[in-house]
Design an enzyme around this catalytic site. Structure first.
Site, short mmCIF file in Angstrom:
data_model
loop_
_atom_site.label_atom_id
_atom_site.label_comp_id
_atom_site.label_asym_id
_atom_site.label_seq_id
_atom_site.Cartn_x
_atom_site.Cartn_y
_atom_site.Cartn_z
N TYR A 75 0.83 -1.20 0.00
CA TYR A 75 0.00 0.00 0.00
C TYR A 75 0.87 1.26 0.00
CZ TYR A 75 -2.79 3.84 1.63
OH TYR A 75 -3.35 5.08 1.73
N MET A 131 -0.25 11.84 4.39
CA MET A 131 -0.25 10.40 4.05
C MET A 131 -1.15 9.66 5.02
SD MET A 131 3.68 9.66 2.98
CE MET A 131 4.34 10.68 4.28
N SER A 134 -3.31 14.13 6.88
CA SER A 134 -4.30 13.51 5.98
C SER A 134 -5.65 13.41 6.67
CB SER A 134 -3.83 12.11 5.61
OG SER A 134 -4.89 11.38 5.01
N GLN A 170 -5.47 18.27 5.36
CA GLN A 170 -5.86 17.81 4.02
C GLN A 170 -7.25 17.21 4.07
OE1 GLN A 170 -5.89 14.15 3.17
NE2 GLN A 170 -6.86 14.72 1.24
N TYR A 230 -10.35 15.14 2.13
CA TYR A 230 -11.05 14.44 1.06
C TYR A 230 -12.52 14.73 1.24
CZ TYR A 230 -7.10 11.65 -0.55
OH TYR A 230 -5.92 11.24 -1.11
N THR A 283 -7.80 17.77 -1.69
CA THR A 283 -7.17 16.92 -2.71
C THR A 283 -8.18 16.63 -3.80
OG1 THR A 283 -5.67 16.00 -1.08
CG2 THR A 283 -6.02 14.70 -3.08
N ARG A 332 0.22 7.27 -7.63
CA ARG A 332 -0.75 6.30 -7.09
C ARG A 332 -2.12 6.40 -7.75
NH1 ARG A 332 0.92 4.68 -2.09
NH2 ARG A 332 -1.07 4.70 -1.00
N GLY A 347 6.46 14.56 -5.41
CA GLY A 347 6.64 13.36 -6.23
C GLY A 347 8.10 12.98 -6.35
N ARG A 354 6.87 9.45 0.67
CA ARG A 354 7.37 8.13 1.11
C ARG A 354 8.74 8.17 1.76
NH1 ARG A 354 5.14 7.49 -3.79
NH2 ARG A 354 3.47 5.95 -4.14
C1 LIG Z 1 0.93 5.82 1.63
C2 LIG Z 1 0.48 7.12 1.06
C3 LIG Z 1 -0.70 7.68 1.50
C4 LIG Z 1 -1.13 8.88 0.97
N1 LIG Z 1 -2.26 9.44 1.46
C5 LIG Z 1 -2.63 10.64 1.01
C6 LIG Z 1 -3.76 11.29 1.57
O1 LIG Z 1 -4.38 10.79 2.49
N2 LIG Z 1 -4.11 12.49 1.06
C7 LIG Z 1 -3.43 13.08 0.03
O2 LIG Z 1 -3.80 14.17 -0.41
N3 LIG Z 1 -2.35 12.51 -0.50
C8 LIG Z 1 -1.93 11.32 -0.04
N4 LIG Z 1 -0.82 10.74 -0.56
C9 LIG Z 1 -0.03 11.45 -1.58
C10 LIG Z 1 1.06 12.31 -0.92
O3 LIG Z 1 0.51 13.39 -0.22
C11 LIG Z 1 2.05 12.87 -1.95
O4 LIG Z 1 1.33 13.57 -2.96
C12 LIG Z 1 2.95 11.82 -2.60
O5 LIG Z 1 3.20 10.75 -1.73
C13 LIG Z 1 4.27 12.45 -3.00
O6 LIG Z 1 5.11 11.53 -3.60
P1 LIG Z 1 6.32 10.76 -2.85
O7 LIG Z 1 5.72 9.75 -1.97
O8 LIG Z 1 7.08 10.19 -3.98
O9 LIG Z 1 7.12 11.81 -2.07
C14 LIG Z 1 -0.37 9.53 -0.04
C15 LIG Z 1 0.84 8.96 -0.46
C16 LIG Z 1 1.27 7.77 0.08
C17 LIG Z 1 2.59 7.22 -0.37
C1 LIG Z 2 -8.87 6.82 0.95
C2 LIG Z 2 -7.48 7.05 1.44
C3 LIG Z 2 -6.65 7.63 0.40
C4 LIG Z 2 -5.25 7.70 0.81
C5 LIG Z 2 -4.46 8.10 -0.36
O1 LIG Z 2 -4.52 9.21 -0.78
C6 LIG Z 2 -3.65 7.15 -1.04
O2 LIG Z 2 -3.63 5.97 -0.66
O3 LIG Z 2 -3.00 7.56 -2.02
#
Ligand SMILES: Cc1cc2nc3c(=O)[nH]c(=O)nc-3n(C[C@H](O)[C@H](O)[C@H](O)COP(=O)(O)O)c2cc1C
Ligand SMILES: CCCCC(=O)C(=O)O
Length: 348
Positions: free
Chosen positions: A18, A72, A100, A126, A128, A154, A245, A274, A297
């Protein structure tokens, strides 16, 4: 990126899939990491760099540096301290923290933990927008009342990306506080299905009016959407493909930033994310028009390995690398970075 085998032993294959995974064939996930090295730095010599200033301005407020913790979800699956670990690391390093709305720790608990470490520390929330609008509205109220200063909506998640790792592992999430506080574990597919796929620009206006705080839109990749975000009153834009993702084979954040900065730079704060792992990545983003950069990450692996201290170590290293980059680039103030310091790297 960290050694995945090691992390798998720590957090298990479902959580690792995940956290580490991307959409589809993971072309965008890989390209995010590779994209930074397509830009070359152009150092200037014989500049007095004995004093350096990493500072930037976001939403009209001076910040000591431009590194931001990305929102995240479900961080207790990375380490038992969960969001408290990344939030404490942010507070200790004066990094802006974005929580998040799919948090496994409540917004007020995160706020209290940050204030205990560093009174006056900054955080954004953040959001949703869920099918059940009342849940989203409640979250906004909680965030406002516990001192979150901006609402990051988002906009790139009407539905979940095609995530094959989750399909294989059937990873389930415990305790997402907003959606299922004490219910049984839910699969990511069940949680993702709670997002409202009918969200449009009109709804953004409604949330912006109700928020009572500045709104930042996260997940924009096109200049025309960036212009629309500015017209709709957004105070900031996060140029992002959601860490690869959501939709596979989009532009990387940094490649999308360049035309967006040309279209709206100067009229709104621009953030990008990113694949950021290094201080020189941050310098390139600023040189190409960003005001700040989010790290996802790379920080999560620090949390998984070492809790709050692990996350703090990651932030400190990126900041030290940025400081070193400013010195070696001959640009002692991060705010003075411009396009003269970066250009395309000849590939071959
Ligand atoms: C495990 C995971 C969960 C994430 N959950 C959210 C989230 O809840 N809300 C959101 O806007 N972005 C979420 N993101 C996106 C991150 O905010 C971000 O845009 C992205 O991870 C940046 O890239 P990087 O992981 O390569 O640094 C998530 C990313 C990951 C890896
Ligand atoms: C519903 C949770 C979304 C989390 C998220 O943004 C992701 O997993 O990329």
């Amino acid at each position: 990126m960290s050694d995945p085998l090691d992390l798998e032993a720590l957090i298990g294959p479902g959580a690792l899939g995940y956290f580490a995974g991307g959409a589809g064939s993971e072309i965008t996930l890989r390209d995010n990491l590779a994209s930074w090295s397509r830009y070359a730095l152009h150092p200037r010599v014989l500049v007095d760099v004995s004093e350096r200033d990493l500072g930037t301005t976001l939403l009209g407020r001076y910040r000591p540096h431009p590194v931001v913790v990305a929102p995240m979800a479900y961080q207790k699956h990375a380490h038992e301290v969960g969001e408290l670990g990344t939030a404490e690391a942010a507070a200790r390093t004066e990094s802006l923290y974005v929580l998040s709305s799919q948090t496994t720790t409540s917004p007020p608990d995160v706020a209290r933990a940050m204030e205990a470490v560093a009174p006056g520390s900054d955080r954004w929330f953040q959001l949703y927008v869920f099918r059940d609008r009342a849940v989203s509205h409640d979250l906004v109220v909680q965030a406002r009342e516990s001192g979150y200063e901006a609402l990051v909506i988002t906009v790139d998640f009407p539905v979940a990306g095609w995530r094959e790792r989750d399909r294989r592992t059937g990873f389930t999430v415990e305790h997402p506080v907003a959606l299922n506080p004490s219910g049984p574990p839910l699969t990511t597919e069940q949680l993702f299905a709670m997002h409202d796929p009918s969200l449009t620009w009109d709804d953004i206006g409604e949330f912006a009016d109700a928020a009572g705080m500045p709104v930042v839109l996260k997940g924009i990749l096109r200049p025309d959407d960036a212009e629309r975000a500015v017209d709709s009153g957004a105070a900031g834009i996060i140029v992002s493909n959601h860490g690869g993702r959501q939709l596979d084979t989009t532009l990387s954040g940094i490649d999308a930033l360049v035309p967006i900065a040309q279209a709206v730079g100067g009229s709104v704060d621009l953030l990008v994310d990113g694949g950021v792992t290094r201080g020189w990545d941050v310098a390139k983003a600023l040189a190409l028009g960003a005001d700040a950069v989010l790290i996802g990450r790379h920080l999560l692996w620090g949390l998984a390995r070492g809790g709050a201290q692990g996350a703090e170590d990651v932030l400190r290293q990126v900041l030290a690398e940025l400081d070193s980059t400013l010195a070696l680039l001959g640009c002692p103030a991060a705010a003075d970075l411009d396009a003269s310091y970066v250009g395309p790297r000849a590939v071959g």
